[in-house]
Design a protein around this motif. Structure first.
Motif, PDB file in Angstrom:
ATOM      1  N   ASP A 191     -16.734   8.247  -0.377  1.00 11.38           N
ATOM      2  CA  ASP A 191     -15.996   7.186   0.311  1.00 11.38           C
ATOM      3  C   ASP A 191     -14.705   7.728   0.911  1.00 11.38           C
ATOM      4  N   THR A 192     -14.056   8.627   0.181  1.00 12.05           N
ATOM      5  CA  THR A 192     -12.829   9.237   0.708  1.00 12.05           C
ATOM      6  C   THR A 192     -13.130  10.074   1.942  1.00 12.05           C
ATOM      7  N   ILE A 220     -16.079  10.409  -4.191  1.00 11.94           N
ATOM      8  CA  ILE A 220     -15.365  11.175  -3.171  1.00 11.94           C
ATOM      9  C   ILE A 220     -16.006  11.018  -1.798  1.00 11.94           C
ATOM     10  N   GLN A 227     -10.131  14.229  -4.997  1.00 10.61           N
ATOM     11  CA  GLN A 227     -10.076  12.908  -4.377  1.00 10.61           C
ATOM     12  C   GLN A 227      -8.649  12.358  -4.357  1.00 10.61           C
ATOM     13  N   ASN A 228      -7.925  12.513  -5.465  1.00 11.13           N
ATOM     14  CA  ASN A 228      -6.539  12.017  -5.494  1.00 11.13           C
ATOM     15  C   ASN A 228      -5.669  12.751  -4.481  1.00 11.13           C
ATOM     16  N   ASP A 284     -10.027   8.262   9.982  1.00  5.19           N
ATOM     17  CA  ASP A 284      -8.623   8.513  10.321  1.00  5.19           C
ATOM     18  C   ASP A 284      -8.428   9.781  11.142  1.00  5.19           C
ATOM     19  N   ASP A 294     -12.329  13.420 -10.521  1.00  9.19           N
ATOM     20  CA  ASP A 294     -12.054  12.345  -9.576  1.00  9.19           C
ATOM     21  C   ASP A 294     -12.246  10.988 -10.231  1.00  9.19           C
ATOM     22  N   HIS A 313     -13.410   7.857   4.876  1.00 11.48           N
ATOM     23  CA  HIS A 313     -12.102   7.402   5.341  1.00 11.48           C
ATOM     24  C   HIS A 313     -11.379   8.493   6.120  1.00 11.48           C
ATOM     25  N   LEU A 314     -11.550   9.743   5.700  1.00 10.19           N
ATOM     26  CA  LEU A 314     -10.925  10.845   6.433  1.00 10.19           C
ATOM     27  C   LEU A 314     -11.493  10.957   7.837  1.00 10.19           C
ATOM     28  N   ARG A 335      -3.958  11.244   3.002  1.00 15.01           N
ATOM     29  CA  ARG A 335      -4.195  10.140   3.933  1.00 15.01           C
ATOM     30  C   ARG A 335      -2.953   9.272   4.076  1.00 15.01           C
ATOM     31  N   GLY A 336      -2.299   8.993   2.947  1.00 14.00           N
ATOM     32  CA  GLY A 336      -1.088   8.184   3.022  1.00 14.00           C
ATOM     33  C   GLY A 336       0.045   8.881   3.743  1.00 14.00           C
ATOM     34  N   GLU A 382      -6.489  11.422  -0.979  1.00 11.72           N
ATOM     35  CA  GLU A 382      -5.940  10.086  -0.765  1.00 11.72           C
ATOM     36  C   GLU A 382      -4.440  10.142  -0.521  1.00 11.72           C
TER      37      GLU A 382
END
Length: 520
Positions: A237-238, A235, A199-200, A245, A231, A241-242, A206-207, A203
């Motif tokens: 939720d991640t 995960i 997960q990290n 995006d 995590d 978000h992917l 994503r940044g 993320e």
């Protein structure tokens, strides 16, 4: 009682013990002669032991002998006649890498890819030689080179997973030298430790991909060797978000199949399950690595969102200090805008005249994309790939005797079997004579993708090539040498014009339309 054995020396190897024993016996028989390899100095044994300890300390990280074993027995195959052939298997392996789908698809040639490497405790395993960690680092270096060779106008960034966090190895850039240097530093100075955090890492990706333009792709390639993920949150939720995006994730596993990895790849790739693969051995891992150098096909939902639009690019010329006459500021040693370092050569931006060291790059002053025409041409072959060449049977092999490209001789055509009839003997199909039929060849004994004549024909020009030229044309130049050098169409057009004007062709026969008729 006399002791027949040699003197005991602590921490002595078997070779040194044998040498010491032989030397002791020789000294007992003849004090004036010495045939041993060790010194007579009483401090010699102590010095050898000290040197042995220093050598062992210096070579503490050297690989053991069993780690260098090459599994050559896996590269041996048995042919239909019972003989062992390695050459055919190697040829089949080359063809297997080339027999891919060549259907022209819409692909993104401007890519933004984040490479995520697992650097946790699981990468210390030695099922991949010399270890998972070193094997992955070495293949990552090859991947960086091949990625920028196939995608010269794309960007790449590298992230590592260790100690439950994500660490940035190299930032997003288009310079392969920086990525390779950072990878080698991590491979030499760092050891795998801690737990990975999927997960990290996602993320952080994503940044890094947040500012990627809409006309480029957003991709994440993960090399995952552990069976767990530490995590800090949910995960799922991640993953949502992917998807929002438009980031596509592909995973190459080094251990077992994980359900969360399969779900991650499936949901971010529009339900396609082919982006999660498990490496079986070192060669398979390298193939999965290099397979990511081909841009993925554009999804239908993404194609609707990204409508066709014009993209402004600059094609600058190379400038060299002292190239022009006089003391012009433009042709003197100056600082580059990308690294702020003095350089003698560079490329001037076509919009703001800022100087950059190398191409492709984005102008630090005005943000214009600067490339060369060759970069655009090298990215173009992904949209229209070269068609696969077909195997040539012996019936059609008489057309050529050598490779059209490298002129390597082909195997000679075997002679046809002749039937000898003996006077007075019954034919084989006569009654009373049993017919002999050959046993069918099992399907698994036939090596797929290998031409029996060693020839491979282009479907457009019809020329015959060897397997090495087949691999070189499809993986390096992405063009057929026969099609590029074919001048028959131009010759026929010129002959048709000459025939229409002069009333005759090269052979003196012209059809009703003025075209030349070639006698066959």
């Amino acid at each position: 009682m006399a002791d027949s054995d040699g003197e005991y020396v602590e921490d002595m190897s078997d070779d040194e013990l044998g040498s010491g024993a032989g030397e002791n016996n020789n000294n007992n028989n003849n004090n004036s002669s010495s045939y041993g390899t060790r010194s007579k100095d009483p401090n010699g044994a102590r010095g050898d032991r000290q040197r042995g300890r220093d050598k062992a300390k210096n070579n503490a990280r050297n690989r053991a002998a069993w780690e260098d074993i090459q599994r050559s027995w896996e590269a041996v195959a048995e042919t239909a006649d019972g003989t062992i052939s390695i050459g055919e298997l190697l040829e089949a392996e080359k063809r297997r890498r080339l027999l891919r789908d060549t259907t022209p698809l819409q692909r993104g040639i401007i890519r933004h890819l984040m490479l995520v490497l697992d650097m946790s405790f699981a990468m210390a395993e030695k099922d991949l030689l010399p270890s998972r960690y070193l094997c992955t680092i070495n293949y990552a270096v090859d991947f960086v080179r091949e990625y920028f060779e196939q995608n010269p106008i794309s960007q790449l960034g590298i992230i590592g997973m260790r100690d439950g966090i994500a660490v940035r190895i190299s930032d997003m850039s288009g310079n392969p030298a920086e990525h390779i240097e950072r990878l080698r530093e991590w491979g030499e100075q760092q050891e795998p430790q801690g737990n990975p955090s999927l997960q990290n890492a996602l993320e952080m990706c994503r940044g890094a991909l947040f500012h990627a333009p809409s006309h480029g792709t957003r991709e994440v390639l993960i090399i995952y060797g552990a069976l767990l993920s530490s995590d800090p949150g949910d995960i799922n939720d991640t993953i949502s978000h992917l998807i929002a995006d438009r980031i596509r994730v592909s995973i190459v596993g080094l251990s077992g199949h994980l359900a969360i990895c399969a779900e991650l790849c499936s949901r971010t790739n529009g339900g396609d399950d082919g982006n999660y693969r498990i490496a079986m051995h070192e060669q398979h891992l390298r193939e999965l690595f290099l397979a990511a150098t081909t841009p993925p096909a554009t999804l239908s939902t993404t194609a609707e969102q990204n409508k066709a639009s014009l993209l402004m690019m600059g094609f600058p010329s190379r400038t060299l200090a002292g190239a022009a006459s006089g003391k012009s500021k433009e042709h003197s040693i100056s600082l580059c805008a990308c690294h702020n370092k003095p350089s003698r050569q560079g490329y001037a931006c076509t919009r703001c005249r800022a100087k950059v060291c190398r191409l492709p790059a984005e102008c630090p002053a005005c943000g214009l994309t600067l490339i060369l025409s060759t970069h655009l041409a090298r990215s173009y072959h992904h949209l229209f790939p070269l068609k696969n060449w077909v195997e040539v049977p012996w019936a059609e092999a008489k057309k050529s005797t050598a490779c059209y490209s490298c002129l390597s001789p082909f195997p000679p055509i075997p002679p046809k079997p002749t039937r000898i009839i003996i006077k007075g003997a019954k034919p084989s199909n006569a009654p009373g004579v049993p017919s002999v039929s050959k046993a069918p060849v099992p399907p698994e004994a036939v090596v797929k993708g290998v031409s029996e004549s060693g020839r491979y024909a282009c479907q457009v020009c019809g020329n015959h090539f060897c397997i090495d030229c087949d691999v070189f044309a499809h993986e390096v130049i992405h063009n057929c040498p026969g099609c590029q050098s074919d001048t028959r169409v131009a010759t026929l057009q010129e002959a048709a014009v000459d025939g229409a004007v002069n009333g005759q062709g090269n052979n003196g026969v012209v059809d009703a339309n003025g075209g030349m008729i070639i006698d066959s």
